[in-house]
Write a protein that holds these residues in place. Structure first.
Motif, PDB file in Angstrom:
ATOM      1  N   PHE A 226       0.752  -1.095   0.112  1.00 32.93           N
ATOM      2  CA  PHE A 226      -0.071  -0.006   0.139  1.00 32.93           C
ATOM      3  C   PHE A 226       0.791   1.071   0.070  1.00 32.93           C
ATOM      4  O   PHE A 226       1.502   1.666   0.846  1.00 32.93           O
ATOM      5  CB  PHE A 226      -0.936  -0.015   1.088  1.00 32.93           C
ATOM      6  CG  PHE A 226      -1.981   0.826   1.072  1.00 32.93           C
ATOM      7  CD1 PHE A 226      -2.974   0.516   0.233  1.00 32.93           C
ATOM      8  CD2 PHE A 226      -2.336   2.091   1.823  1.00 32.93           C
ATOM      9  CE1 PHE A 226      -4.176   1.573   0.254  1.00 32.93           C
ATOM     10  CE2 PHE A 226      -3.255   2.981   1.942  1.00 32.93           C
ATOM     11  CZ  PHE A 226      -4.255   2.723   0.968  1.00 32.93           C
ATOM     12  N   ALA A 227       0.835   2.042  -1.142  1.00 34.40           N
ATOM     13  CA  ALA A 227       0.175   1.819  -2.652  1.00 34.40           C
ATOM     14  C   ALA A 227       1.191   2.191  -3.462  1.00 34.40           C
ATOM     15  O   ALA A 227       2.140   2.883  -3.314  1.00 34.40           O
ATOM     16  CB  ALA A 227      -0.893   2.583  -2.413  1.00 34.40           C
ATOM     17  N   ALA A 228       0.619   1.897  -4.859  1.00 32.68           N
ATOM     18  CA  ALA A 228       1.154   2.154  -5.991  1.00 32.68           C
ATOM     19  C   ALA A 228       2.740   1.617  -6.148  1.00 32.68           C
ATOM     20  O   ALA A 228       3.272   2.162  -7.088  1.00 32.68           O
ATOM     21  CB  ALA A 228       1.095   3.800  -6.168  1.00 32.68           C
ATOM     22  N   GLY A 281       5.524   6.466   5.789  1.00 27.84           N
ATOM     23  CA  GLY A 281       5.251   7.727   6.434  1.00 27.84           C
ATOM     24  C   GLY A 281       4.317   8.564   5.882  1.00 27.84           C
ATOM     25  O   GLY A 281       4.073   9.702   5.948  1.00 27.84           O
ATOM     26  N   ASN A 282       3.529   7.948   5.217  1.00 28.93           N
ATOM     27  CA  ASN A 282       2.598   8.797   4.343  1.00 28.93           C
ATOM     28  C   ASN A 282       0.944   8.810   5.061  1.00 28.93           C
ATOM     29  O   ASN A 282       0.349   7.926   4.831  1.00 28.93           O
ATOM     30  CB  ASN A 282       2.344   8.298   2.977  1.00 28.93           C
ATOM     31  CG  ASN A 282       1.543   9.206   1.791  1.00 28.93           C
ATOM     32  OD1 ASN A 282       0.560   9.721   2.196  1.00 28.93           O
ATOM     33  ND2 ASN A 282       2.153   9.036   0.728  1.00 28.93           N
ATOM     34  N   HIS A 283       0.743   9.932   5.778  1.00 28.03           N
ATOM     35  CA  HIS A 283      -0.333   9.972   6.555  1.00 28.03           C
ATOM     36  C   HIS A 283      -1.532   9.938   5.637  1.00 28.03           C
ATOM     37  O   HIS A 283      -2.811   9.499   5.938  1.00 28.03           O
ATOM     38  CB  HIS A 283      -0.257  11.376   7.274  1.00 28.03           C
ATOM     39  CG  HIS A 283      -1.334  11.484   8.437  1.00 28.03           C
ATOM     40  ND1 HIS A 283      -2.694  12.185   7.823  1.00 28.03           N
ATOM     41  CD2 HIS A 283      -1.573  11.382   9.695  1.00 28.03           C
ATOM     42  CE1 HIS A 283      -3.678  12.121   9.076  1.00 28.03           C
ATOM     43  NE2 HIS A 283      -2.678  11.684   9.933  1.00 28.03           N
ATOM     44  N   TYR A 284      -1.428  10.681   4.504  1.00 29.56           N
ATOM     45  CA  TYR A 284      -2.594  10.843   3.459  1.00 29.56           C
ATOM     46  C   TYR A 284      -2.983   9.374   3.034  1.00 29.56           C
ATOM     47  O   TYR A 284      -4.318   9.128   2.962  1.00 29.56           O
ATOM     48  CB  TYR A 284      -2.135  11.553   2.122  1.00 29.56           C
ATOM     49  CG  TYR A 284      -3.266  11.863   1.291  1.00 29.56           C
ATOM     50  CD1 TYR A 284      -4.510  12.628   1.956  1.00 29.56           C
ATOM     51  CD2 TYR A 284      -2.987  11.502   0.009  1.00 29.56           C
ATOM     52  CE1 TYR A 284      -5.600  12.603   0.856  1.00 29.56           C
ATOM     53  CE2 TYR A 284      -4.268  11.673  -0.891  1.00 29.56           C
ATOM     54  CZ  TYR A 284      -5.388  12.236  -0.593  1.00 29.56           C
ATOM     55  OH  TYR A 284      -6.465  12.473  -1.435  1.00 29.56           O
ATOM     56  N   LEU A 285      -2.096   8.448   2.755  1.00 26.66           N
ATOM     57  CA  LEU A 285      -2.390   7.233   2.509  1.00 26.66           C
ATOM     58  C   LEU A 285      -2.930   6.401   3.652  1.00 26.66           C
ATOM     59  O   LEU A 285      -4.038   5.663   3.645  1.00 26.66           O
ATOM     60  CB  LEU A 285      -1.264   6.505   1.781  1.00 26.66           C
ATOM     61  CG  LEU A 285      -0.807   6.677   0.427  1.00 26.66           C
ATOM     62  CD1 LEU A 285       0.546   6.101   0.064  1.00 26.66           C
ATOM     63  CD2 LEU A 285      -1.781   6.407  -0.758  1.00 26.66           C
ATOM     64  N   LEU A 286      -2.423   6.296   4.609  1.00 27.76           N
ATOM     65  CA  LEU A 286      -2.344   5.499   5.570  1.00 27.76           C
ATOM     66  C   LEU A 286      -3.529   5.900   6.830  1.00 27.76           C
ATOM     67  O   LEU A 286      -4.182   4.854   7.434  1.00 27.76           O
ATOM     68  CB  LEU A 286      -1.020   4.981   6.560  1.00 27.76           C
ATOM     69  CG  LEU A 286      -0.061   4.635   5.556  1.00 27.76           C
ATOM     70  CD1 LEU A 286       1.135   4.378   6.810  1.00 27.76           C
ATOM     71  CD2 LEU A 286      -0.312   3.341   4.958  1.00 27.76           C
ATOM     72  N   THR A 287      -3.652   7.239   6.735  1.00 34.58           N
ATOM     73  CA  THR A 287      -4.715   7.735   7.617  1.00 34.58           C
ATOM     74  C   THR A 287      -6.173   8.151   6.650  1.00 34.58           C
ATOM     75  O   THR A 287      -7.190   7.855   7.125  1.00 34.58           O
ATOM     76  CB  THR A 287      -4.062   8.593   8.719  1.00 34.58           C
ATOM     77  OG1 THR A 287      -3.135   7.841   9.335  1.00 34.58           O
ATOM     78  CG2 THR A 287      -5.056   9.024   9.562  1.00 34.58           C
TER      79      THR A 287
END
Length: 758
Positions: A226-228, A281-287
């Motif tokens: 996750f992801a791309a 470390g990607n808050h947009y993806l993981l949260t």
């Protein structure tokens, strides 16, 4: 066309929701088993120290029971057994991965539930990518079957074997959509198409997890990465993925959402960055997306040390900074690095990470363990008897053989050379014909190599005493050896037909095996030319974990089969097809380009302002050396019948906004042999607010056709099938005209059109 088996999906969603929402007392049963009273999850969290919480968020490789291949950059056996046991007793480990063996697992679980501060059970995980001791076709090969029921059954069988040796959790399925065949990890996924990938994601999650996560044979699925990750630039592993958000959401995220809708309660963050922000470390993806938009209730585990790698990315200053950025982004569990154990306590004390953030991560981990039934029975899937009875059963081996033959794609069959007669004089030539170590394929961590059926063994068993089989290796995978070519030529000259097995070794595909040139290695091309020069008819059997660019004699042979890496029963599976005991079924889940330089290459590319047409050569979107047509297109696969398609027909010229339209075509077998056909439905949106793919797969059907038989195949088209990701980052359909094809591949069929009206 809806995703696979909504009834099973809804059942699993219900099971998962019930397991996660009901945070009741964790049970008298476990108290009796462990001798410890058990609190609710919330009570447990309130009583745990920050060090113990960090331990629940730390996962490590298992040095005590490791029996497989080293698959990561540092040794799986770096830690000592005594150190691991001490860490378990202290509550510093949430679980272990890539170790198998029930006796050792029971010993460690006993320490966890009886000696650790709060008696929290361990979870045991492993890379069960395409089987355990019984290996099935690599996922890319299995996707060539276009058979989601088959994928469900092989995942279910893999779960039975994996849980029999003491595993609860697999780091699979890989659901990355991959459109550059230079990337080695194509082998682990379902190919280049989002629709097909979503179907296989659902099937595999359902197969791994079964009807209840608490069942002894249930294996927690972990859709990844996750992801791309499949969009890494240049097809180079671990590289950056620089894509528009519309592409992220249109192409790469749907298989993940489908897998989570099917009940998957874990996912793995990717190594790559997306638009400059590393996934771990990607808050947009993981949260924001995963938990906010989708409501995902499970846990996120880093890929192997990917939280530590935030430093090398230049995204974090040091280990402490990497820890803070990973957990604050939504990465719950750190794999292998030990960073969470090392830095979380001080980060909480100094306020860089809030205790609430840590507690929520621990809550997710404990809820997943609860959903798996580990609090009720810490020794679930740790039964000594099953280790003896549920491995490599006759039924599982039969399934492996079935899966292998259904994954084989007949690419070419000039003059009806195939199937071969079992009484013929056959020269079987190629570097892997009797190399058992190559047969499990890439990412087979725990295979039973000795029992793998080679091509040589499969052909010998099929032919028996009726024919003559002469064998010659001819070359190594990537180099020649003295006398090899001469031996192969002599074998060919003494035969009626040559079966030439060439392509990649298992070590040329998988993680860290990206290739600049996706052609067959030069040594094997030299072998192919020498064999072809004898004038004997040649059947090429390709071994590969990606689409290949075929050249020379490997391309001009009259018959070519894509046989991938098929696992334990390879030889039998291939013989079943080559000798015509079964009809070929496979269809390409990836496009074969004409040349390596065309990569990334995929069928559903967007339309350009200067599209190439057949006669166009200059000032069009194309290369100087080759046209834009695939050598073999997505969806392509021949049968031993003679298949023809009638024109696509629609039962109404207009599709109402909330209505349906029937789309049909006749499919006929004019040949003399029975055939299995995979009928495919494609669409194209003629005018849209964003440029659209020239075609997009929207459905498929399997049919069996007797000689002379014709069937009418019908699909039902809805507005939802015409939706795309708009600039407003939501799926929507727009009124207008759509082209529709019922076809044998992404380039076939006689189209119809329908107008969507609001």
């Amino acid at each position: 066309m809806t995703l696979l088996n909504p009834t099973r999906r809804l059942l699993l969603q219900g099971v998962s929701a019930a397991a996660l929402v009901a945070v009741a007392a964790l049970g008298v049963a476990r108290a009796k088993a462990t001798g410890k009273a058990v609190d609710s999850i919330e009570d447990l969290i309130s009583k745990m120290s920050i060090e113990e919480k960090a331990g629940q968020l730390s996962l490590f490789s298992d040095p005590t029971r490791f029996q497989g291949a080293i698959i990561n950059p540092t040794s799986e056996q770096a830690a000592t057994k005594d150190r691991v046991y001490a860490d378990i007793a202290a509550g510093r480990i949430t679980g272990l991965f890539n170790g198998i063996g029930v006796a050792g697992a029971r010993e460690m679980q006993k320490i966890a539930v009886e000696q650790s501060p709060h008696g929290i059970p361990l979870v045991f995980a492993g890379d069960v990518i395409h089987g355990l001791k019984t290996t099935f076709p690599i996922p890319l090969a299995e996707a060539a079957s276009f058979d989601t029921d088959l994928a469900f059954r092989t995942a279910r069988a893999a779960a039975v074997e994996a849980t029999a040796v003491g595993l609860h959790w697999t780091f699979a399925p890989m659901v990355d959509v991959a459109r550059d065949q230079r990337w080695g990890r194509n082998a682990e996924g379902a190919g280049e198409d989002t629709f097909l990938g979503s179907q296989f994601a659902v099937a595999r999650v359902n197969g791994f997890q079964g009807s209840s996560l608490k069942d002894d044979t249930s294996l927690l699925a972990c859709p990844k990465h996750f992801a791309a990750y499949g969009a890494v630039q240049g097809g180079m592993d671990y590289n950056t993925a620089d894509i528009p958000e519309t592409t992220l959401r249109q192409t790469h995220l749907p298989p993940f959402q489908a897998a989570f809708d099917a009940g998957a309660l874990s996912t793995m963050s990717a190594f790559n960055d997306v638009a400059g922000v590393p996934s771990t470390g990607n808050h947009y993806l993981l949260t924001d997306i995963l938990r906010g938009e989708w409501g995902f209730k499970g846990l996120v585990v880093s890929d192997y040390t990917s939280e530590e790698e935030l430093v090398a990315h230049g995204f974090a200053a040091d280990g402490a900074d990497a820890t803070a950025k990973a957990i604050n982004a939504g990465c719950d569990v750190a794999m292998q690095s030990g960073l969470y154990n090392a830095y979380l306590p001080d980060l909480v004390r100094n306020g860089t990470v809030s205790m609430a953030t840590v507690d929520e991560a621990v809550r997710r981990v404990l809820r997943v363990k609860q959903a798996l039934g580990l609090f009720d029975n810490p020794y679930r899937s740790l039964e000594l008897d099953r280790e003896k009875t549920d491995i490599r059963t006759a039924e599982t081996l039969a399934l492996a053989r079935e899966a292998g033959r259904k994954s084989i794609v007949l690419l070419k069959n000039e003059g009806g050379l195939l199937p071969l007669s079992k009484s013929a004089r056959i020269a079987l030539i190629g570097p892997c014909i009797d190399d058992k170590y190559d047969y499990p394929g890439p990412w087979a961590v725990f295979p039973d190599i000795a029992t793998c059926v080679t091509m040589a063994e499969g052909f010998q068993a099929a032919m028996g005493a009726d024919g003559t089989l002469t064998m010659a290796k001819g070359s190594h995978y990537e180099s020649l050896y003295d006398g090899g070519i001469d031996e192969a030529v002599r074998a060919a000259e003494a035969s009626d037909v040559v079966v030439l097995v060439i392509g990649e070794s298992a070590g040329m595909s998988g993680e860290a095996q990206s290739r600049v040139d996706i052609s067959i290695p030069e040594a094997q091309l030299t072998l192919a030319e020498a064999v072809a020069a004898t004038g004997k008819p040649v059947v090429v059997l390709l071994r590969h974990g990606r689409a290949l660019a075929l050249t020379g004699a490997a391309n001009t042979a009259p018959a070519i089969l894509a046989t991938w890496f098929l696992g334990s029963e390879t030889g039998h599976s291939v013989a079943d097809i080559v000798f015509g005991d079964y009809a070929p079924q496979g269809r390409l889940p990836v496009s074969f380009p004409q040349a390596s330089g065309q990569e990334p290459y995929y069928y559903n590319h967007r339309a350009t302002g200067r599209p190439q047409r057949t006669a166009d050569r200059e000032y069009k979107a194309r290369y100087r050396e080759v046209t834009n047509e695939a050598l073999y297109p997505f969806g392509h696969g021949l049968t031993y019948g003679d298949i023809s398609y009638g024109a696509t027909m629609v039962d109404a010229a207009k599709l109402k906004w909330n209505g349906t339209v029937g789309v049909s075509a006749t499919v006929s077998n004019k040949g003399r042999r029975a055939a299995h056909e995979v009928v495919q439905l494609y669409i194209h949106d003629r005018v849209a607010s964003l440029t659209q793919p020239v075609r997009a797969l929207t459905g498929f059907r399997h049919i069996d056709l007797a000689p002379g038989e014709t069937q009418t195949v019908t699909f039902t088209l809805r507005r939802s099938d015409l939706e795309f990701m708009t600039a407003k980052l939501r799926f929507a359909a727009e009124p207008g005209l759509f082209d529709i094809w019922i076809a044998p591949s992404a380039v076939g069929g006689i189209p119809a059109s329908v107008e969507l009206i609001a």
